[in-house]
Design a protein around this motif. Structure first.
Motif, mmCIF file in Angstrom:
data_model
loop_
_atom_site.group_PDB
_atom_site.id
_atom_site.type_symbol
_atom_site.label_atom_id
_atom_site.label_comp_id
_atom_site.label_asym_id
_atom_site.label_seq_id
_atom_site.Cartn_x
_atom_site.Cartn_y
_atom_site.Cartn_z
ATOM 1 N N MET A 89 31.879 52.694 48.383
ATOM 2 C CA MET A 89 32.804 53.168 49.466
ATOM 3 C C MET A 89 33.738 54.131 48.908
ATOM 4 O O MET A 89 34.324 55.090 49.641
ATOM 5 N N GLY A 90 33.804 54.355 47.635
ATOM 6 C CA GLY A 90 34.722 55.427 47.074
ATOM 7 C C GLY A 90 35.927 55.241 46.345
ATOM 8 O O GLY A 90 36.817 56.186 46.031
ATOM 9 N N TYR A 91 36.284 53.832 46.218
ATOM 10 C CA TYR A 91 37.360 53.519 45.520
ATOM 11 C C TYR A 91 37.341 54.022 44.164
ATOM 12 O O TYR A 91 36.319 54.234 43.509
ATOM 13 N N HIS A 92 38.380 54.706 43.543
ATOM 14 C CA HIS A 92 38.728 55.169 42.671
ATOM 15 C C HIS A 92 39.865 54.666 41.711
ATOM 16 O O HIS A 92 40.855 54.656 42.328
ATOM 17 N N ASP A 93 39.394 54.336 40.467
ATOM 18 C CA ASP A 93 40.378 53.723 39.496
ATOM 19 C C ASP A 93 39.974 53.937 38.209
ATOM 20 O O ASP A 93 39.616 53.192 37.443
ATOM 21 N N PHE A 94 40.243 54.829 37.743
ATOM 22 C CA PHE A 94 39.656 55.567 36.398
ATOM 23 C C PHE A 94 39.728 54.641 35.371
ATOM 24 O O PHE A 94 38.606 54.197 34.642
ATOM 25 N N ALA A 95 40.870 54.149 34.901
ATOM 26 C CA ALA A 95 41.129 53.318 33.827
ATOM 27 C C ALA A 95 41.641 51.854 34.056
ATOM 28 O O ALA A 95 41.866 51.020 33.097
ATOM 29 N N GLY A 96 41.700 51.697 35.390
ATOM 30 C CA GLY A 96 42.059 50.185 35.913
ATOM 31 C C GLY A 96 43.579 49.823 36.376
ATOM 32 O O GLY A 96 43.631 48.570 36.098
ATOM 33 N N SER A 97 44.260 50.758 37.120
ATOM 34 C CA SER A 97 45.666 50.195 37.572
ATOM 35 C C SER A 97 45.237 49.042 38.389
ATOM 36 O O SER A 97 46.209 48.170 38.207
ATOM 37 N N GLY A 98 44.474 48.896 39.432
ATOM 38 C CA GLY A 98 44.303 47.924 40.158
ATOM 39 C C GLY A 98 43.284 46.957 39.525
ATOM 40 O O GLY A 98 43.523 45.644 39.499
ATOM 41 N N THR A 99 42.005 47.376 39.066
ATOM 42 C CA THR A 99 41.124 46.677 38.750
ATOM 43 C C THR A 99 41.425 45.635 37.426
ATOM 44 O O THR A 99 41.015 44.479 37.202
ATOM 45 N N ILE A 100 42.300 46.220 36.501
ATOM 46 C CA ILE A 100 42.797 45.546 35.313
ATOM 47 C C ILE A 100 44.169 45.071 35.449
ATOM 48 O O ILE A 100 44.341 43.627 35.532
ATOM 49 N N HIS A 101 45.110 45.579 35.833
ATOM 50 C CA HIS A 101 46.416 45.372 35.717
ATOM 51 C C HIS A 101 46.984 44.493 36.771
ATOM 52 O O HIS A 101 47.599 43.745 36.728
ATOM 53 N N ALA A 102 46.592 44.939 38.142
ATOM 54 C CA ALA A 102 46.936 44.043 39.207
ATOM 55 C C ALA A 102 46.433 42.856 39.332
ATOM 56 O O ALA A 102 46.931 41.855 39.517
ATOM 57 N N SER A 103 44.967 42.634 38.918
ATOM 58 C CA SER A 103 44.290 41.457 39.011
ATOM 59 C C SER A 103 44.866 40.655 37.817
ATOM 60 O O SER A 103 45.087 39.408 38.018
ATOM 61 N N ALA A 104 45.349 41.223 36.731
ATOM 62 C CA ALA A 104 45.737 40.122 35.543
ATOM 63 C C ALA A 104 47.328 40.072 35.805
ATOM 64 O O ALA A 104 47.530 38.840 35.674
ATOM 65 N N GLY A 105 48.041 40.898 36.222
ATOM 66 C CA GLY A 105 49.327 40.400 36.702
ATOM 67 C C GLY A 105 49.440 39.504 37.812
ATOM 68 O O GLY A 105 50.236 38.662 37.606
ATOM 69 N N MET A 106 48.486 39.436 38.734
ATOM 70 C CA MET A 106 48.318 38.531 39.700
ATOM 71 C C MET A 106 48.352 36.992 39.109
ATOM 72 O O MET A 106 48.865 36.242 39.244
ATOM 73 N N GLY A 107 47.376 37.196 37.968
ATOM 74 C CA GLY A 107 46.937 35.953 37.175
ATOM 75 C C GLY A 107 48.305 35.335 36.739
ATOM 76 O O GLY A 107 48.467 34.122 36.638
ATOM 77 N N ALA A 108 49.137 36.476 36.018
ATOM 78 C CA ALA A 108 50.344 35.902 35.371
ATOM 79 C C ALA A 108 51.092 35.381 36.315
ATOM 80 O O ALA A 108 51.897 34.490 36.044
#
Length: 423
Positions: free
Chosen positions: A157-176
């Motif tokens: 769809m065009g989602y861009h998250d080069f090193a993972g602000s949302g993919t990594i940090h937001a998802s893991a932060g939500m887990g925390a």
């Protein structure tokens, strides 16, 4: 002529694989930073326990990523953009490129799992934490990685998250966040009479950890180009430059904010807060780092610092115990960074005259990642809470997890008492 072209192609592959492998080692070194950062933030009597948990989750993540994680995240999806289904247990990974990418993505996954440990710090049982690490590294995060990095449906769809602000940090932060809500605050955490007991035990460790994380973050962001040939070197160089700038502006923003909030007091400067501001800026720039201009990285770092401070105050107001500021740094600033792409990206940003499509895609991706993470954490922790204790008992928590579970504290209590009496 053809043989020369083949040799050049082989040389490019070798250079890219060498670069990826080098970055992998530095990204794995982030675990040292996380261990000392979280150890320094907690009370001295819980220091070894959190370091042990980070060491355990690192080993678990490597094994789980080898078994299933890499296959789900980066295996061939054969027109099924939801999940990969090859490369499990190291299959079809005999070529050097697969091996190099596996090493890098595994190191990234280790960092993601360690973020979750922040929500468990100081009060979660080892058994519960081990199960949580297995589920996150083997199921929750691999799906996020496939959707955000592995040519999944969001990327389509065009989602861009080069090193993972949302993919990594937001998802893991939500887990925390979900983890700390299930565990509830540490004993007496929000009783003002005991507030001094919850001050970070070692700001020196926090500072050394933050500076080492900053160095490793350059390889984290820069290494996400997955090579330096065929124009990838520009993305790598831009990512590293913006990582320098955003980390600095985030640190300075929080440094001056803290000074203004505490003007005229004897604690108007804070070593811990400037470190947190640096990390906030780093998380915020992680997603857009490859395709924003340096001035935008400066602004994003400032926004990251402001977001972290605001999230901190909000969590404290609602008495949500965030022992190592994992939620305010990784969740809040991760959400910010993922959505900064839609504003500051050179090729798709709103400020460059592009429409709102990218904004919608980035917002959708952010919501998907935190919703997926929240839903699975709630299910897993809910089931676990019925079959085992999630939290250590009050006596062990009061005694300290080091003494109660390891048998010895990180610091000798007598030496601490002697040192304090000489001051």
């Amino acid at each position: 002529m053809q043989s020369q072209i083949d040799q050049l192609e082989a040389m490019k592959v070798s250079i890219d694989n060498t670069y990826i492998s080098l970055c992998s080692a530095f990204v794995l070194l982030m675990q040292v930073g996380f261990a000392f950062l979280e150890g320094g933030c907690l009370r001295y009597k819980d220091m070894q326990s959190i370091m042990l948990k980070i060491f355990i989750n690192t080993c678990i993540t490597v094994v789980m990523w080898w078994l299933v994680g890499y296959g789900i995240g980066f295996g061939d999806d054969s027109d099924n953009a939801m999940v990969g289904h090859t490369n499990f247990v190291g299959q079809n990974m005999k070529h050097s490129h697969h091996l190099a990418e596996f090493a890098f993505q595994t190191a990234v996954a280790c960092a993601a799992t360690s973020i979750v440990s922040g929500g468990a710090a100081g009060r979660m049982t080892y058994y519960a934490y081990i199960i949580l690490s297995i589920v996150f590294s083997g199921l929750i995060y691999p799906f996020c990685a496939h959707w955000g990095f592995g040519k999944g449906w969001l990327m389509d769809m065009g989602y861009h998250d080069f090193a993972g602000s949302g993919t990594i940090h937001a998802s893991a932060g939500m887990g925390a966040l979900i983890t700390t809500l299930f565990l509830k605050p540490r004993l007496h955490r929000f009783n003002s009479k005991y507030s001094e007991h919850f001050e970070p035990n070692n700001p020196t460790y926090i500072t050394l950890a933050t500076l080492s994380l900053w160095v490793c973050w350059c390889f984290f962001n820069g290494g996400s180009s997955l090579g330096i040939s065929d124009g990838k070197s520009l993305a790598m160089a831009r990512a590293m430059t913006n990582t320098f700038i955003s980390g600095s502006s985030g640190a300075l923003t929080v440094f001056f904010l803290y000074y203004l909030f505490n003007y005229g007091k004897n604690n108007r400067f804070s070593l811990v807060m400037i470190c947190n501001g640096n990390l906030a800026g780093l998380v915020a720039i992680t997603g857009p780092c490859d395709n924003v201009e340096p001035w935008a990285a400066f602004v994003i770092g400032i926004l990251g610092g402001l977001t972290m401070v605001g999230a901190n105050k909000l969590l404290f107001r609602f008495q949500i115990d965030d022992p190592v500021d994992a939620i305010s740094i990784h969740f809040a600033c991760g959400m910010l960074g993922a959505n900064c792409v839609s504003w500051f990206d050179i090729d798709h940003g709103i400020i460059y005259g592009y429409g709102g499509y990218q904004y919608g895609v980035q917002l959708l991706g952010s919501i998907v990642f935190i919703s997926w993470s929240a839903a699975l954490f709630i299910i897993v922790l809910g089931i676990m809470s019925f079959v085992m204790p999630l939290r250590v008992d009050a006596h062990e928590e009061h005694q300290g997890l080091d003494k109660a579970t390891i048998g010895i504290e990180a610091y000798e209590s007598e030496l601490m008492i002697a040192a304090s009496s000489t001051n």
